[in-house]
Design a protein around this motif. Sequence first.
Motif, short mmCIF file in Angstrom:
data_model
loop_
_atom_site.label_atom_id
_atom_site.label_comp_id
_atom_site.label_asym_id
_atom_site.label_seq_id
_atom_site.Cartn_x
_atom_site.Cartn_y
_atom_site.Cartn_z
N TRP A 61 -85.40 -24.91 -23.21
CA TRP A 61 -86.05 -26.20 -23.42
C TRP A 61 -87.51 -26.15 -22.97
O TRP A 61 -87.95 -25.20 -22.31
N HIS A 62 -88.27 -27.19 -23.32
CA HIS A 62 -89.68 -27.27 -22.93
C HIS A 62 -89.80 -27.89 -21.55
O HIS A 62 -89.98 -29.10 -21.39
N ALA A 63 -89.74 -27.03 -20.54
CA ALA A 63 -89.78 -27.49 -19.15
C ALA A 63 -91.14 -28.01 -18.74
O ALA A 63 -91.26 -28.67 -17.71
N GLU A 64 -92.17 -27.71 -19.53
CA GLU A 64 -93.52 -28.21 -19.19
C GLU A 64 -93.67 -29.71 -19.46
O GLU A 64 -94.62 -30.34 -18.99
N TYR A 65 -92.74 -30.28 -20.21
CA TYR A 65 -92.83 -31.71 -20.53
C TYR A 65 -92.37 -32.53 -19.32
O TYR A 65 -91.27 -32.33 -18.81
N GLU A 66 -93.23 -33.44 -18.89
CA GLU A 66 -92.97 -34.27 -17.71
C GLU A 66 -92.55 -33.40 -16.51
O GLU A 66 -91.62 -33.72 -15.77
N ALA A 67 -93.28 -32.31 -16.32
CA ALA A 67 -92.93 -31.33 -15.29
C ALA A 67 -93.04 -31.90 -13.88
O ALA A 67 -92.39 -31.38 -12.96
N GLU A 68 -93.83 -32.93 -13.70
CA GLU A 68 -93.98 -33.51 -12.36
C GLU A 68 -92.90 -34.55 -12.04
O GLU A 68 -92.64 -34.83 -10.87
N THR A 69 -92.28 -35.11 -13.09
CA THR A 69 -91.36 -36.22 -12.86
C THR A 69 -89.93 -35.95 -13.27
O THR A 69 -89.00 -36.56 -12.73
N ASP A 70 -89.70 -35.07 -14.24
CA ASP A 70 -88.35 -34.78 -14.68
C ASP A 70 -87.60 -34.09 -13.53
O ASP A 70 -88.11 -33.13 -12.92
N PRO A 71 -86.39 -34.53 -13.19
CA PRO A 71 -85.68 -34.00 -12.02
C PRO A 71 -85.31 -32.52 -12.14
O PRO A 71 -85.12 -31.85 -11.13
N VAL A 72 -85.21 -32.01 -13.36
CA VAL A 72 -84.93 -30.59 -13.56
C VAL A 72 -86.22 -29.79 -13.59
O VAL A 72 -86.41 -28.81 -12.86
N ASN A 73 -87.14 -30.19 -14.45
CA ASN A 73 -88.37 -29.43 -14.65
C ASN A 73 -89.25 -29.38 -13.41
O ASN A 73 -89.89 -28.36 -13.13
N SER A 74 -89.27 -30.46 -12.64
CA SER A 74 -90.10 -30.48 -11.44
C SER A 74 -89.59 -29.47 -10.41
O SER A 74 -90.37 -28.80 -9.73
#
Length: 256
Positions: free
Chosen positions: A221-234
């Motif tokens: 997946w595109h982990a750079e999307y909402e990287a500061e706020t998404d609970p997984v991506n952050s």
Amino acid sequence: MARPVIGIICSRHLVDGTRETQMTGRRNIDAVANAADCAPLLIPSLPDAISVGDLLEAVDGVMLTGGRANVHPRHYGEELTERHGEMDEGRDGVALPLVRACIERGVPIFGICKGIQEMNVALGGSLHPEVGELPGKHRHRMPKGCKDPKIVFELREQVRLRPGGVLATMLGTESIVTNSLHGQAVLEPGERVVLEGWAADDTVEAISVAGARSFAVGVQWHAEYEAETDPVNSVLFGRFGDAARAYRKLRRAAAA
């Protein structure tokens, strides 16, 4: 103290169909700068212009970004057909040896979308050009023609994580929900590639590298999307940044 430097790989792009450039999306840069708290450095996908060895003397981590072009099938023993889509052989020529060098040297590496595919191929694995065509698989792309980011990057993919695995341990859960924007996907895993996550149709969504000395993770997946706020991506970018800081400290100690 200066922040660690993360090299972000670029892709070939033609402006107005004629002027060749190297580019990456702003979200990739922001994710490294803000969510990982590192200094972004763009890497051109031009094998004749850069040396992987020289590059790794300058960075504390590498991020392999998504991209429209697919990995050339010759790198996993297949003939090129129209089904394989657009190619970017310059990027193949930089990304694949870069993956192997990062793993060998213990440089943190994070593969996103196309990046997970490059990691798998670099380690001897194969890909399928359009996973939705396989029996029992569903379409993993965004809605056709849609340009609204909220819909394009909607959390629509339920991903189960390997119990006790690298991502499950890192995230503290065995089930997450992600965006889904890809056609090509991992088919056969490469040597040392550990499968860490699967979509509901068993499409590979996350990998790690067995025996890696530092962060070595790929996600579909595109982990750079909402990287500061998404609970997984952050969490992923935070751990990537932590690994880069640890690697920088080791490099500085070795040079002292």
